[in-house]
Design an enzyme around this catalytic site. Structure first.
Site, PDB file in Angstrom:
ATOM      1  N   GLY A 121       9.025  -2.255   4.769  1.00 51.62           N
ATOM      2  CA  GLY A 121       8.070  -1.217   4.390  1.00 51.62           C
ATOM      3  C   GLY A 121       6.860  -1.232   5.316  1.00 51.62           C
ATOM      4  N   ALA A 130      26.687 -25.246  -5.007  1.00 51.24           N
ATOM      5  CA  ALA A 130      26.909 -24.378  -6.175  1.00 51.24           C
ATOM      6  C   ALA A 130      28.396 -24.059  -6.332  1.00 51.24           C
ATOM      7  CB  ALA A 130      26.116 -23.086  -6.007  1.00 51.24           C
ATOM      8  N   HIS A 170       8.326 -16.542  -8.247  1.00 52.96           N
ATOM      9  CA  HIS A 170       7.378 -16.617  -7.124  1.00 52.96           C
ATOM     10  C   HIS A 170       7.139 -18.021  -6.581  1.00 52.96           C
ATOM     11  CE1 HIS A 170       6.620 -12.504  -8.430  1.00 52.96           C
ATOM     12  NE2 HIS A 170       6.177 -12.306  -7.212  1.00 52.96           N
ATOM     13  N   ASP A 178      12.722 -12.804   2.513  1.00 56.93           N
ATOM     14  CA  ASP A 178      14.041 -12.240   2.220  1.00 56.93           C
ATOM     15  C   ASP A 178      15.035 -12.288   3.386  1.00 56.93           C
ATOM     16  OD1 ASP A 178      12.944 -11.662  -0.232  1.00 56.93           O
ATOM     17  OD2 ASP A 178      12.618  -9.539   0.193  1.00 56.93           O
ATOM     18  N   GLY A 228      15.043 -12.191  -3.278  1.00 56.41           N
ATOM     19  CA  GLY A 228      15.745 -11.576  -2.149  1.00 56.41           C
ATOM     20  C   GLY A 228      15.630 -10.066  -2.128  1.00 56.41           C
ATOM     21  N   CYS A 280       0.841  -1.202   0.000  1.00 59.06           N
ATOM     22  CA  CYS A 280       0.000   0.000   0.000  1.00 59.06           C
ATOM     23  C   CYS A 280       0.875   1.251   0.000  1.00 59.06           C
ATOM     24  CB  CYS A 280      -0.906  -0.032   1.230  1.00 59.06           C
ATOM     25  SG  CYS A 280      -1.997   1.388   1.360  1.00 59.06           S
TER      26      CYS A 280
END
Ligand code: F6P
Length: 329
Positions: free
Chosen positions: A111, A194, A259, A135, A178, A80
Site C-alpha cells: 500500500g 508442525a 502483534h 509479511d 501474514g 493513511c
C-alpha cells in the site's frame, strides 16, 4: 510532470503501514549514508499522515544513534487511507516542495509503495522504496525487512506452546500473521516441526486436518501443532477449532499470536538487510534513480522498478508443504 532529473540536495524518509523490526536500522542507514553524500535528511513522522500534517524534522547523525537494535520505528508510522485520493497527493507534493525536499525514501509494504508510485507519476517526486513488512509479500523482491524477526518470534512462541501441548497431550492450532500471505506460516511450520499448515488462500480441507491428527495419534503422537496463516482478518483458527470439535469430535486449542510478531529487537539478518537497503536507497537517489525499490533477488541486492513491486507475491508453497508433511509422518 516535470521529467528533468534534478540533483538531490535533500531527502525525506518515512515509514508507512505496519511497523516491522529492522525499520530503524533502515532509517539509520538512509540518514547516515545520505549525510555522508552531502545530502540533507528530513524525517517525516507518522508516514503519509505526518507528511500531510507537515510533521517533518531534520535528522542529524546522532538522531539515529542507538536505534539499530530497536523494534518499531523512531519515525512512527500510520495507514493513511486518504493518500489514495489525488487531491491529497497534490497537497503532499506541495508540502515536499515547500520544505525543499527533493526526493523521498518510503519504507513500507504494498500500500505504501502504491502511494509512492502515484506521487511519482503525478508530481515527478523521485521516490525509492525499501520493502519493510513482516509479511514478505511484495512482488519483485525475495525479502522484506522484518520477516526473519517475525518468524523467529513466532517460532519461539510455538516452542513454548509445544511444551504445554506435550505435557497435556493436546493439539494446538496456532495462527500467525501474514495478511493473505502464508510466508510466515510456512517457515514457522517447518521450523517448529508442525504437523500441518493451513494456507491463507486455501479451501480448508477439514478431512485432511482431522486425518493428519488421527494418523499421528495412531502412531503414538500425543500432541500436534497446526499452523494457521491468518486471512483478511485474524481469528480463522477459532473457526477451525469449532469444526474439528463439532464435526470430528477432536478437541483442540486455538491461539492467535497477533502483534507479538511485529515487535522486538530485529535479528542480525534484518539489521544487515535493512542497513544494505538504506545505503542503496540513499545512493540511488543521489545518482538520480527514481521510482525503484531496493530488492533482494537471487540473494543479491538489486534495484527493481517500483512498478514491478506493487502486486502481492505469487506464492509457491509446495516445496515447504512437501517438507512439512514428509517430516511430520
Ligand atoms: O502487514 C503487517 C501486518 O502485521 C499483517 O500481518 C496483519 O494482518 C496486519 O499488519 C495487522 O494490521 P494492524 O496492526 O493495523 O491491525
Amino acid at each position: 510532470m516535470d521529467t528533468t532529473v534534478k540533483s538531490i540536495k535533500s531527502v525525506g524518509v518515512l515509514c508507512s503501514g505496519g511497523d516491522s523490526p529492522g525499520m530503524n536500522a533502515a532509517v539509520r542507514s538512509v540518514v547516515r549514508t545520505a549525510i555522508g553524500l552531502g545530502i540533507d535528511v528530513f524525517g517525516i513522522y507518522k508516514g503519509y499522515s505526518g507528511l500531510l500534517e507537515g510533521n517533518i524534522q531534520r535528522l542529524g547523525l546522532t538522531s539515529v544513534s542507538n536505534i539499530i537494535q530497536r523494534g518499531g520505528t523512531i519515525l512512527d508510522t500510520s495507514r493513511c487511507l486518504e493518500f489514495h485520493t489525488p487531491e491529497i497527493r497534490l497537497e503532499a507534493a506541495h508540502i515536499l516542495s515547500r520544505k525543499h525536499i527533493d526526493g523521498l525514501v518510503v519504507i513500507g509494504g504494498n500500500g505504501s509503495f502504491a502511494g509512492a508510485m502515484e506521487l511519482h507519476i503525478e508530481h515527478g517526486v523521485p521516490v525509492i522504496g525499501i520493502p519493510g513488512t513482516i509479511d514478505n509479500d511484495i512482488s519483485g523482491t525475495e525479502y522484506t525487512i522484518g520477516f526473519n524477526t517475525a518468524v523467529q518470534t513466532a517460532v519461539d512462541a510455538v516452542d513454548k506452546i509445544r511444551d504445554t501441548a506435550s505435557a497435556h497431550a493436546r493439539t494446538f492450532l496456532i495462527e500467525v500473521m501474514g495478511h493473505r500471505s502464508s510466508s510466515i506460516a510456512l517457515q514457522v511450520g517447518v521450523c517448529t516441526g508442525a504437523e500441518h499448515v493451513v494456507l491463507s488462500n486455501q479451501v480448508i480441507n477439514y478431512d485432511k486436518i482431522a486425518g493428519d491428527i488421527k494418523k499421528g495419534a495412531e502412531r503414538g503422537k500425543t500432541s500436534s501443532i497446526i499452523i494457521v496463516a491468518e486471512r483478511e482478518k485474524s481469528g480463522l483458527s477459532y473457526q477451525i477449532k469449532e469444526v474439528l470439535m463439532n464435526q470430528y469430535a477432536i478437541a483442540v486449542h486455538a491461539c492467535v499470536l497477533g502483534h507479538i510478531q511485529r515487535g522486538g529487537s530485529p535479528t542480525a539478518l534484518d539489521r544487515l538487510i535493512a542497513s544494505r537497503m538504506g545505503y542503496a536507497a540513499a545512493h540511488a537517489l543521489h545518482q538520480g534513480l527514481q521510482a525503484h525499490v531496493t530488492a533482494i533477488n537471487n540473494g543479491q541486492l538489486v534495484m527493481v522498478p517500483l512498478a514491478e513491486c506493487l502486486e502481492g507475491k505469487n506464492e509457491a508453497p509446495e516445496p515447504e508443504l512437501d517438507l512439512i508433511s514428509a517430516l511430520a509422518i
